[in-house]
Design an enzyme around this catalytic site. Structure first.
Site, short mmCIF file in Angstrom:
data_model
loop_
_atom_site.label_atom_id
_atom_site.label_comp_id
_atom_site.label_asym_id
_atom_site.label_seq_id
_atom_site.Cartn_x
_atom_site.Cartn_y
_atom_site.Cartn_z
N CYS A 259 12.52 3.92 -3.08
CA CYS A 259 12.13 2.99 -2.29
C CYS A 259 10.57 3.33 -2.05
CB CYS A 259 12.95 2.84 -1.02
SG CYS A 259 12.94 4.35 -0.24
N ARG A 260 10.10 3.33 -0.86
CA ARG A 260 8.92 3.89 -0.34
C ARG A 260 8.68 5.30 -0.34
NH1 ARG A 260 6.17 4.60 4.31
NH2 ARG A 260 3.91 4.25 4.11
#
Length: 174
Positions: free
Chosen positions: A135-136
């Site tokens: 994800c981030r």
């Protein structure tokens, strides 16, 4: 033997059994298929391509993910960020986007193999297929990995540094 002492002995035996079985599971999880792919669950971190363990989920790093297309094209790389995040930053090559909110539906029985292939141009993973989530920063990917494990998937990995780590190494916007 007093009841108190008996309870202590039983508690110690149970704790020892759990510790032994958990350690054994971590040392042997992944099986022959994972070993053949160069994936192990060993806690020896002397090899950069060797994932660490976090419960039933292997933790991988930048070097491992960077080498996926060349060394392990069979591993499915899933970005669980929202589509607008990908538009702002880009995504790791070869990854597909399945936002966190839809992971359970897409990887579960609600999505057929045909629907999955039509949408992502990849075969739907089987329960023992290797999958890396990112994800981030690594939080949502950990949740996605836990969701996959709950669905019965057994060869799950989390790129803990996720996009922030990838972007730093690649000189891309974070």
């Amino acid at each position: 033997m007093s009841l108190c002492r008996f309870a202590f002995v039983v508690t110690a035996i149970v704790a020892l059994s759990f510790s032994t079985s958990t350690s054994g599971q971590q040392l042997t999880s992944g099986g022959e298929e994972s070993s053949a792919m160069g994936l192990t669950s060993s806690t020896d971190n002397s090899h950069k391509d060797t994932p660490k363990m976090s419960g039933n989920i292997k933790i991988v790093d930048y070097d491992f993910v960077k080498n996926l297309p060349n060394l392990h094209p069979e591993i499915l790389l899933i970005d669980v960020r929202e589509p607008q995040e990908l538009q702002e930053t880009g995504q790791i090559p070869t990854s597909i986007n399945i936002p966190l909110a839809t992971v359970k539906q897409v990887l579960g029985e609600q999505t057929s193999a045909e629907e999955f292939k039509q949408k992502f141009s990849r075969e739907k993973p089987s329960l023992d297929s290797p999958i890396v989530f990112y994800c981030r920063s690594g939080r949502r990917s950990q949740m996605a990995a836990e969701t996959a494990v709950a669905l019965g998937y057994t060869n799950i990995m989390n790129y803990k540094g996720s996009w922030l780590d990838w972007a730093k190494h690649e000189g891309l916007p974070q």
